[in-house]
Enzyme design. Structure first.
Site, mmCIF file in Angstrom:
data_model
loop_
_atom_site.group_PDB
_atom_site.id
_atom_site.type_symbol
_atom_site.label_atom_id
_atom_site.label_comp_id
_atom_site.label_asym_id
_atom_site.label_seq_id
_atom_site.Cartn_x
_atom_site.Cartn_y
_atom_site.Cartn_z
ATOM 1 N N ASP A 186 -9.547 -3.397 -6.245
ATOM 2 C CA ASP A 186 -8.694 -2.449 -5.513
ATOM 3 C C ASP A 186 -8.571 -1.171 -6.324
ATOM 4 O O ASP A 186 -8.238 -1.229 -7.514
ATOM 5 C CB ASP A 186 -7.315 -3.082 -5.279
ATOM 6 C CG ASP A 186 -6.347 -2.181 -4.531
ATOM 7 O OD1 ASP A 186 -6.755 -1.104 -4.067
ATOM 8 O OD2 ASP A 186 -5.161 -2.563 -4.428
ATOM 9 N N HIS A 228 -8.007 -4.644 -1.738
ATOM 10 C CA HIS A 228 -6.929 -3.917 -1.064
ATOM 11 C C HIS A 228 -6.882 -4.280 0.421
ATOM 12 O O HIS A 228 -7.895 -4.225 1.112
ATOM 13 C CB HIS A 228 -7.120 -2.404 -1.210
ATOM 14 C CG HIS A 228 -5.909 -1.634 -0.775
ATOM 15 N ND1 HIS A 228 -4.848 -1.399 -1.625
ATOM 16 C CD2 HIS A 228 -5.576 -1.068 0.409
ATOM 17 C CE1 HIS A 228 -3.922 -0.722 -0.967
ATOM 18 N NE2 HIS A 228 -4.341 -0.516 0.263
ATOM 19 N N SER A 256 0.845 -1.193 0.000
ATOM 20 C CA SER A 256 0.000 0.000 0.000
ATOM 21 C C SER A 256 0.886 1.251 0.000
ATOM 22 O O SER A 256 1.716 1.413 -0.897
ATOM 23 C CB SER A 256 -0.950 -0.042 1.201
ATOM 24 O OG SER A 256 -1.947 0.936 1.089
#
Length: 306
Positions: free
Chosen positions: A246, A276, A92
């Site tokens: 995502d 995600h 991320s």
């Protein structure tokens, strides 16, 4: 820095260096992931704690990760690590930091060359929040479209003013948008990723006063997707993991293309049923998604194959 496990226990030949961003969700999740990677790959894993936004705006987190990485590279003998087998890794926003650190160290003769980088659903640009994946997954947990812009704004300016303008694309001058279109564009995304509810978006009228507050979005150390080809060409072998559901999927796809176009070898893992944060949920409070475990094992296999 925290090492997993102690370097005194055995002689290590590979070091996986994790820049894990634990501000978004589940701040204890990276401990389990680092331990799993260390055990399964036979590597020394060093996780980095760094200053977080909004109290510490960009470039605080980047500078902390870079300084920690440089310190580690200068003391590899102390950790028993082969200088030719150092990897940077992040997920991320941590993937953003790992990519930025890798770019900064590319071509540096005063440090050992990185062996590889591992980027797990990384966020790599803040110019376009209307790419296909942003449209298709705008309401999919764990990272909503608006939340992605929220975090980006908190990081760069310490608040979320002008969020609507950023979401609609009013924050980037037409000339810069044209300049970066060769790298940040739906045209560079395979057609199969556009069939699920994507409509081309026309940016709203440019607002110079908004650009003044977020102009650092155009800095490669904040948005690594914008780095020049001369930098990209020097990057190490890469592993990129993306998830179908995502908003950041297309950031990973676009970076994959940039790396491959510049001759960098890429191992790509796409989780068709992933979302995600799925890796972060590995064995979290009894949760464990098979797809997330599969993605994590792919990263481990990549490390072991180097």
């Amino acid at each position: 820095m925290q090492e997993h496990p102690s370097w005194s226990e055995q002689s290590w030949k590979t070091s996986t260096y994790c820049c894990c961003f634990d501000c978004y969700i589940y701040s204890d999740s990276h401990e389990r992931i680092c331990q799993y990677i260390a055990k399964e790959s036979g590597s020394l894993v060093v996780s980095v704690g760094y200053r977080l936004a909004p109290e510490h705006k960009y470039p605080a987190a980047y500078e902390d990760c870079l300084n920690a990485t440089q310190h580690f590279l200068q003391h590899l003998e102390h950790y028993g690590v082969d200088p030719a087998r150092v990897i940077v890794c992040g997920d991320s926003a941590g993937g953003n930091l790992a990519a930025a650190v890798s770019q900064t160290l590319a071509g540096r003769a005063d440090f050992p060359k990185l062996r590889a980088q591992i980027l797990i659903y990384p966020g790599l640009q803040a110019l376009d929040f209307n790419l296909p994946s942003y449209q298709q997954n705008r309401g999919v947990p764990l990272l909503f479209r608006e939340r992605a812009a929220f975090y980006a704004l908190q990081y760069v300016q310490g608040n979320t003013s002008n969020m609507e303008e950023v979401l609609e694309g009013s924050h980037i001058p037409p000339d810069l948008r044209l300049k970066y279109r060769k790298w940040v564009s739906p045209d560079n995304i395979p057609e199969k990723f556009k069939v699920r509810g994507y409509k081309p978006h026309k940016p709203c009228e440019f607002k110079p006063e908004v650009f003044e507050t977020v102009k650092r979005f155009c800095e490669p150390m904040l948005c690594p997707l914008l780095a020049e080809d001369t930098i990209i060409q020097q990057l190490p072998e890469s592993f990129i993991l993306t998830c179908e559901y995502d908003v950041l999927r297309d950031d990973g796809l676009l970076y994959k293309k940039r790396l491959e176009d510049n001759g960098v070898r890429v191992t790509w893992c796409h989780l068709e049923d992933g979302f995600h944060g799925i890796i972060n949920l590995f064995e979290y409070c009894g949760l464990s998604f098979p797809s997330g475990k599969r993605g994590l094992d792919k990263a481990v296999a990549f490390i072991k194959g180097l």
